[in-house]
Design a protein around this motif. Structure first.
Motif, PDB file in Angstrom:
ATOM      1  N   ILE A 103       0.844  -1.194   0.000  1.00  0.00           N
ATOM      2  CA  ILE A 103       0.000   0.000   0.000  1.00  0.00           C
ATOM      3  C   ILE A 103       0.883   1.249   0.000  1.00  0.00           C
ATOM      4  O   ILE A 103       0.628   2.211  -0.729  1.00  0.00           O
ATOM      5  N   ALA A 104       1.928   1.234   0.813  1.00  0.00           N
ATOM      6  CA  ALA A 104       2.856   2.374   0.854  1.00  0.00           C
ATOM      7  C   ALA A 104       3.488   2.598  -0.513  1.00  0.00           C
ATOM      8  O   ALA A 104       3.643   3.733  -0.952  1.00  0.00           O
ATOM      9  N   ARG A 105       3.817   1.536  -1.214  1.00  0.00           N
ATOM     10  CA  ARG A 105       4.420   1.643  -2.551  1.00  0.00           C
ATOM     11  C   ARG A 105       3.458   2.341  -3.520  1.00  0.00           C
ATOM     12  O   ARG A 105       3.879   3.163  -4.337  1.00  0.00           O
ATOM     13  N   ALA A 106       2.155   2.037  -3.423  1.00  0.00           N
ATOM     14  CA  ALA A 106       1.163   2.693  -4.290  1.00  0.00           C
ATOM     15  C   ALA A 106       1.109   4.192  -4.001  1.00  0.00           C
ATOM     16  O   ALA A 106       0.993   5.010  -4.919  1.00  0.00           O
ATOM     17  N   ILE A 107       1.239   4.567  -2.721  1.00  0.00           N
ATOM     18  CA  ILE A 107       1.231   5.984  -2.346  1.00  0.00           C
ATOM     19  C   ILE A 107       2.498   6.668  -2.857  1.00  0.00           C
ATOM     20  O   ILE A 107       2.450   7.786  -3.375  1.00  0.00           O
ATOM     21  N   VAL A 108       3.627   5.991  -2.747  1.00  0.00           N
ATOM     22  CA  VAL A 108       4.895   6.530  -3.258  1.00  0.00           C
ATOM     23  C   VAL A 108       4.789   6.754  -4.767  1.00  0.00           C
ATOM     24  O   VAL A 108       5.224   7.786  -5.287  1.00  0.00           O
ATOM     25  N   GLU A 109       4.207   5.806  -5.477  1.00  0.00           N
ATOM     26  CA  GLU A 109       4.049   5.941  -6.926  1.00  0.00           C
ATOM     27  C   GLU A 109       3.145   7.123  -7.287  1.00  0.00           C
ATOM     28  O   GLU A 109       3.266   7.681  -8.377  1.00  0.00           O
ATOM     29  N   ALA A 110       2.260   7.513  -6.360  1.00  0.00           N
ATOM     30  CA  ALA A 110       1.403   8.683  -6.578  1.00  0.00           C
ATOM     31  C   ALA A 110       2.141   9.986  -6.257  1.00  0.00           C
ATOM     32  O   ALA A 110       1.594  11.069  -6.437  1.00  0.00           O
ATOM     33  N   GLY A 111       3.380   9.867  -5.745  1.00  0.00           N
ATOM     34  CA  GLY A 111       4.197  11.054  -5.507  1.00  0.00           C
ATOM     35  C   GLY A 111       4.343  11.483  -4.066  1.00  0.00           C
ATOM     36  O   GLY A 111       4.818  12.589  -3.788  1.00  0.00           O
ATOM     37  N   TYR A 112       3.959  10.619  -3.133  1.00  0.00           N
ATOM     38  CA  TYR A 112       4.026  10.975  -1.711  1.00  0.00           C
ATOM     39  C   TYR A 112       4.849   9.934  -0.962  1.00  0.00           C
ATOM     40  O   TYR A 112       4.447   8.762  -0.884  1.00  0.00           O
ATOM     41  N   PRO A 113       5.990  10.321  -0.396  1.00  0.00           N
ATOM     42  CA  PRO A 113       6.789   9.367   0.377  1.00  0.00           C
ATOM     43  C   PRO A 113       5.947   8.783   1.511  1.00  0.00           C
ATOM     44  O   PRO A 113       5.319   9.537   2.262  1.00  0.00           O
ATOM     45  N   ALA A 114       5.914   7.477   1.615  1.00  0.00           N
ATOM     46  CA  ALA A 114       5.097   6.800   2.623  1.00  0.00           C
ATOM     47  C   ALA A 114       5.857   5.633   3.220  1.00  0.00           C
ATOM     48  O   ALA A 114       6.644   4.978   2.533  1.00  0.00           O
ATOM     49  N   GLU A 115       5.585   5.394   4.491  1.00  0.00           N
ATOM     50  CA  GLU A 115       6.174   4.254   5.180  1.00  0.00           C
ATOM     51  C   GLU A 115       5.268   3.869   6.336  1.00  0.00           C
ATOM     52  O   GLU A 115       4.500   4.708   6.833  1.00  0.00           O
ATOM     53  N   PRO A 116       5.318   2.602   6.760  1.00  0.00           N
ATOM     54  CA  PRO A 116       4.507   2.207   7.914  1.00  0.00           C
ATOM     55  C   PRO A 116       4.834   3.061   9.122  1.00  0.00           C
ATOM     56  O   PRO A 116       5.991   3.377   9.384  1.00  0.00           O
ATOM     57  N   ALA A 117       3.792   3.466   9.831  1.00  0.00           N
ATOM     58  CA  ALA A 117       3.979   4.328  11.003  1.00  0.00           C
ATOM     59  C   ALA A 117       4.223   3.490  12.253  1.00  0.00           C
ATOM     60  O   ALA A 117       3.826   2.385  12.365  1.00  0.00           O
TER      61      ALA A 117
END
Length: 66
Positions: A52-66
């Motif tokens: 899921i985080a990878r999909a958010i990153v591909e949308a242009g927003y750095p994401a990682e599990p909190a």
């Protein structure tokens, strides 16, 4: 429940983009975006958080599990 830290969210447009990215992977997940905390909480998600985080990153927003 899955929580992700999404650093570059700053407006409603960002929240919509992140929500669309999540729902492209998890269409039935509930998505709660907290812009102040820069956090996304998913309920009902069945996939791994890193996918899921990878999909958010591909949308242009750095994401990682909190």
């Amino acid at each position: 429940m899955i929580r992700l830290k999404v650093e570059k969210m700053s407006c409603g447009g960002c929240a919509k983009s992140v929500t669309r990215a999540v729902q492209s992977i998890e269409p039935n997940a509930g998505v709660d975006v907290d812009l102040g905390a820069k956090q996304v909480t998913l309920s009902g998600a069945t996939g791994p958080a890193d996918r899921i985080a990878r999909a958010i990153v591909e949308a242009g927003y750095p994401a990682e599990p909190a």
